[in-house]
Design a protein around this motif. Structure first.
Motif, PDB file in Angstrom:
ATOM      1  N   ALA A 177      -5.204  24.717  15.469  1.00  0.00           N
ATOM      2  CA  ALA A 177      -4.019  25.098  14.687  1.00  0.00           C
ATOM      3  C   ALA A 177      -3.726  24.057  13.612  1.00  0.00           C
ATOM      4  CB  ALA A 177      -2.821  25.266  15.611  1.00  0.00           C
ATOM      5  N   SER A 178      -3.860  22.791  13.992  1.00  0.00           N
ATOM      6  CA  SER A 178      -3.618  21.718  13.033  1.00  0.00           C
ATOM      7  C   SER A 178      -4.547  21.866  11.835  1.00  0.00           C
ATOM      8  CB  SER A 178      -3.836  20.356  13.709  1.00  0.00           C
ATOM      9  OG  SER A 178      -3.882  19.333  12.744  1.00  0.00           O
ATOM     10  N   ILE A 179      -5.811  22.108  12.110  1.00  0.00           N
ATOM     11  CA  ILE A 179      -6.794  22.216  11.029  1.00  0.00           C
ATOM     12  C   ILE A 179      -6.502  23.435  10.154  1.00  0.00           C
ATOM     13  CG2 ILE A 179      -9.255  22.703  10.615  1.00  0.00           C
ATOM     14  CD1 ILE A 179      -9.588  20.820  13.230  1.00  0.00           C
ATOM     15  N   ARG A 180      -6.035  24.512  10.772  1.00  0.00           N
ATOM     16  CA  ARG A 180      -5.697  25.698   9.989  1.00  0.00           C
ATOM     17  C   ARG A 180      -4.489  25.428   9.067  1.00  0.00           C
ATOM     18  NH1 ARG A 180      -4.226  28.897  13.938  1.00  0.00           N
ATOM     19  NH2 ARG A 180      -2.031  28.763  13.397  1.00  0.00           N
ATOM     20  N   VAL A 181      -3.440  24.844   9.663  1.00  0.00           N
ATOM     21  CA  VAL A 181      -2.202  24.608   8.906  1.00  0.00           C
ATOM     22  C   VAL A 181      -2.415  23.542   7.824  1.00  0.00           C
ATOM     23  CG1 VAL A 181       0.132  23.653   9.116  1.00  0.00           C
ATOM     24  CG2 VAL A 181      -0.661  25.392  10.734  1.00  0.00           C
ATOM     25  N   VAL A 182      -3.044  22.443   8.205  1.00  0.00           N
ATOM     26  CA  VAL A 182      -3.267  21.368   7.234  1.00  0.00           C
ATOM     27  C   VAL A 182      -4.259  21.826   6.162  1.00  0.00           C
ATOM     28  CG1 VAL A 182      -4.149  19.010   6.922  1.00  0.00           C
ATOM     29  CG2 VAL A 182      -2.686  19.554   8.883  1.00  0.00           C
ATOM     30  N   GLY A 183      -5.261  22.567   6.588  1.00  0.00           N
ATOM     31  CA  GLY A 183      -6.257  23.064   5.634  1.00  0.00           C
ATOM     32  C   GLY A 183      -5.616  23.948   4.574  1.00  0.00           C
ATOM     33  N   LYS A 184      -4.703  24.778   5.006  1.00  0.00           N
ATOM     34  CA  LYS A 184      -3.992  25.656   4.084  1.00  0.00           C
ATOM     35  C   LYS A 184      -3.166  24.830   3.087  1.00  0.00           C
ATOM     36  CE  LYS A 184      -1.587  30.028   4.908  1.00  0.00           C
ATOM     37  NZ  LYS A 184      -1.079  30.787   6.078  1.00  0.00           N
TER      38      LYS A 184
END
Lengths: 496, 496
Positions: free
Chosen positions: B79-86
């Motif tokens: 989730a972190s990678i998805r949110v930060v990536g966005k």
């Protein structure tokens, strides 16, 4: 952008970081909730590291190198380059990895000290103190010095001051103060202090302190007053100098004098002109000169009859029990002399004796002539010799102050120099403003502030402390003003 | 250090900067003295720039690229990678020089807006608002979108939400609310409000608010309550979430509900578990979900009979004039419906109408279907249609809110979504805790907090708002819970 502009921009970037750091510190000591401390330490660590990196950056080194040879600079610019250059070279002389190890050890040492003080356990603290001493000695070697290793540390807080000079000041001071204290105790008449007794709600005390700060000329639109445990003053930006103080329920004047002391620091900061903001010169000439301002307002103004004449009706308007308290009675009561164990509670006569003791011990520690393990006993001996009282445990002795736990060797003398300078400067003030007493009694202490603004505050760090003192008073540090002041004042109060 | 550890470290560095930024903001809006503002803006600008640079750094890009293909990560890490990536890709899509020009224009726009609002001078503000619209359109193009340019902006505050979805929600809502409001006004019995009249010293109000926050379950050892002009809640660190509120002398419940509203935000933040700290997931799932928590405590708890039954004796203990105020009378009085000009003062029935108006105007602005210069007139028309009242000047109309001046197009719908979600979630709460009313009346609202902690708070930003809603309530956004709630509650109060 030319080099000068780039240099100024670089300093501004450091200044911005320091501004944020100061706010984080202020908040930490006033409003930060308990569970916020762990993360705050990490945030502070990061910003401090960034500010450090900017200070020791090669870029700044290049700017300085180029500007040091430039000869069309203003006085302020020259001073900035001198002061910043010195800080740059000092920091640069410490290899970053050693500095990092120091900051980690320092942080541990401070927290162990806190614990050790609570339980009066010197042995617990000893290895950490040893590390702080070792680091400081190593730093001193790296900074460089001429005569005495300790000079290299002193330089941080009192540019230009040396151990030898300090000894020349301390020796005559001690020779006056120790017998004078004995005389006061044995032949003097201790003033009555009943007039000060009572319980004073904190909210009312706060109002009184705000009133006093305003009367001193403190600009509340460029600062604030908050409460804390260990009072301090901090500039969190060029036009934002915040005072903190503490109030004690049954000791009304403790809060008032704490506020005046911090207010004195704050007036100095508020008096630094805009052209010095973020130039590296936007602070006091030294810790000692800064302390001269705080001690002046606390002692030479606050603990004097003219101020108490002005203040008594204000006091009575908030605490009606003082309606009949004569200023003369208040004056005697707030000026009792009592040799005590704790520096921060010491009166004007004994305060410097506490400092001498610390100076002698730390100077010997740094030079390796005594060992950390011997400190408790040496402390006891010195207390007996200077003050005639002996702490019952180390919490009330060698563990009482935070400074050594943070590796701040060389700082203590500033407190004494502050006292001496305040008397020397104040003598000059009285010469130049003959009706100062009357003015203060009439609530016009602003004449004093104007004088200090013009003679001291507006220069910030432009001059080294002794040079500033010379400009202001016409001579270099001369402790006789202080001894004269003390003997005059207390001979009268103690009816010698 | 492996990539995952390096990634986490990088996020922590961003987190530390944001922590400092948050404290600087908090201070700016609570305690900063007037003359400190100029320097504070510079300090904030520097730290914001540094945080921005860390977010768009190539290093972070590389970490993300590598981690996005890794398949042994925990749910939280994914989730972190998805949110930060966005966030990374959105920011990265804006060329730094454009972003810098935007922040300068934004700062000017906000200060001109402040001036324009004071003098009700829309023409003064118009060119700045035009710039904000132009920048936002440009950003939206750069962010990318499928159907509607406005979707790209909405995404910032409500991940996954689209203009079309919003319209599907708004249409039935308006069709219910506008006639219902008319019916209330024409056929309903307006409650008496005399019981609320009086003057209430701020210090006492503050005590009451602290009491209410404690009763809600707010942890004062990980936060504070202070006063400000425009209340807000902010986390200045992982365990330091601060509430601000405001008190009005002659409107006691304004302060209480403001505190409960902000308290709702704060409970959300305090409920985010340690494993999500500094992971990019340590916030609400969206602005709308965050607002659902604040509105729930303010409206579904605070403005209800059970809470008022619990609260009345506490109220009476601080303000004895309420000793005989029956909770039923208080309930009616705090729930009057009055179509008004100002959004932040709107009641539950009319609030969403204010939002619809703003959404429709800003969506058309961003798509270039209306012009900035037409706003004042369009505003007047819409107010008349929706609320039946028309502002006498632009200060009470199009100039009232700060959002557009800061280029925050796409934010307003969050307020409405918050209201809708709060009703939907609260319906579920009541189903799962059948005796909730009784619990709240007995001061045990902690059962609600525990439920929210378990169902909502502990996930932070792990799920997109609609997915979270699905998990929590078993369905996606459904505005009928809100309309049901409103018609039930107000039909009863207004005796329809």
């Amino acid at each position: 952008m030319n080099t000068l502009a780039a240099y100024k921009k670089h300093l501004q970037e450091i200044g911005k970081l320091r501004s944020a750091i100061s706010l984080l510190h202020w908040d930490q000591r006033t409003y930060l909730p308990p569970k916020g401390h762990a993360a705050r330490a990490l945030v502070l660590g990061k910003l401090a590291k960034m500010a450090f990196e900017l200070l020791v950056s090669d870029q700044l080194g290049h700017y300085l190198e180029e500007l040091e040879t430039q000869n069309d600079l203003s006085l302020e610019e020259q001073a900035s380059i001198r002061v910043v250059g010195k800080a740059y070279r000092r920091q640069k002389s410490i290899p970053p990895d050693i500095y990092e190890r120091f900051t980690i050890a320092q942080s541990r040492s401070e927290s162990v000290w806190e614990q050790a003080k609570k339980t009066s356990d010197f042995e617990l603290f000893q290895p950490h103190l040893q590390k702080m001493v070792d680091f400081s000695r190593q730093f001193a070697e790296l900074y460089g010095y001429e005569d005495n290793l300790y000079d290299a540390l002193l330089e941080e807080y009192e540019p230009g001051m040396t151990t030898n000079q300090l000894r020349l000041v301390i020796e005559p001071l001690r020779k006056k103060l120790v017998p004078f204290l004995k005389q006061l105790r044995e032949e003097g008449t201790q003033p009555h202090t009943e007039v000060l007794e009572g319980t004073f709600p904190i909210d009312q005390q706060r109002k009184l302190s705000s009133h006093v700060l305003k009367a001193m000329g403190y600009d509340f639109s460029a600062g604030r007053l908050d409460t804390t445990i260990h009072p301090f003053t901090i500039s969190t930006g060029p036009r934002d100098t915040r005072v903190t103080t503490r109030f004690i329920n049954n000791n009304l004047f403790s809060g008032i004098f704490s506020t005046m002391h911090e207010g004195g620091h704050a007036l100095y900061q508020q008096g630094i002109p805009q052209k010095l903001h973020w130039s590296g010169l936007d602070g006091g000439a030294s810790s000692g000169i800064h302390e001269s301002q705080s001690r002046m307002w606390e002692n030479m103004v606050g603990k004097q009859l003219p101020f108490l004449r002005f203040f008594q009706p204000i006091l009575a308007s908030v605490f009606p029990e003082f309606a009949r308290a004569r200023p003369e009675i208040l004056y005697d009561a707030v000026n009792t002399v009592t040799p005590s164990l704790i520096r921060v509670e010491a009166d004007e006569v004994t305060y410097n004796l506490h400092i001498m003791l610390r100076f002698e011990l730390e100077e010997q520690l740094i030079n390796g002539r005594i060992n950390v393990g011997d400190l408790p006993e040496l402390w006891q001996d010195a207390m007996k010799r200077y003050l005639g009282v002996v702490p019952k445990d180390d919490a009330h002795g060698v563990l009482q102050d935070v400074h050594w736990s943070a590796g701040m060797f060389g700082y203590f003398p500033s407190y004494m120099l502050g006292n001496l300078c305040s008397a020397q400067i104040f003598a000059k003030v009285k010469e130049e403003i003959p009706d100062l007493d009357e003015k203060i009694a009439n609530g016009k202490s602003i004449v004093l502030l104007s004088w200090l603004r013009k003679q001291v505050h507006r220069f910030g760090k432009m001059y080294e402390p002794q040079d500033l003192l010379q400009r202001v008073t016409g001579e270099r540090l001369n402790p006789s003003y202080f001894t004269q002041y003390i003997t005059d004042k207390y001979s009268q109060i103690y009816k010698l």
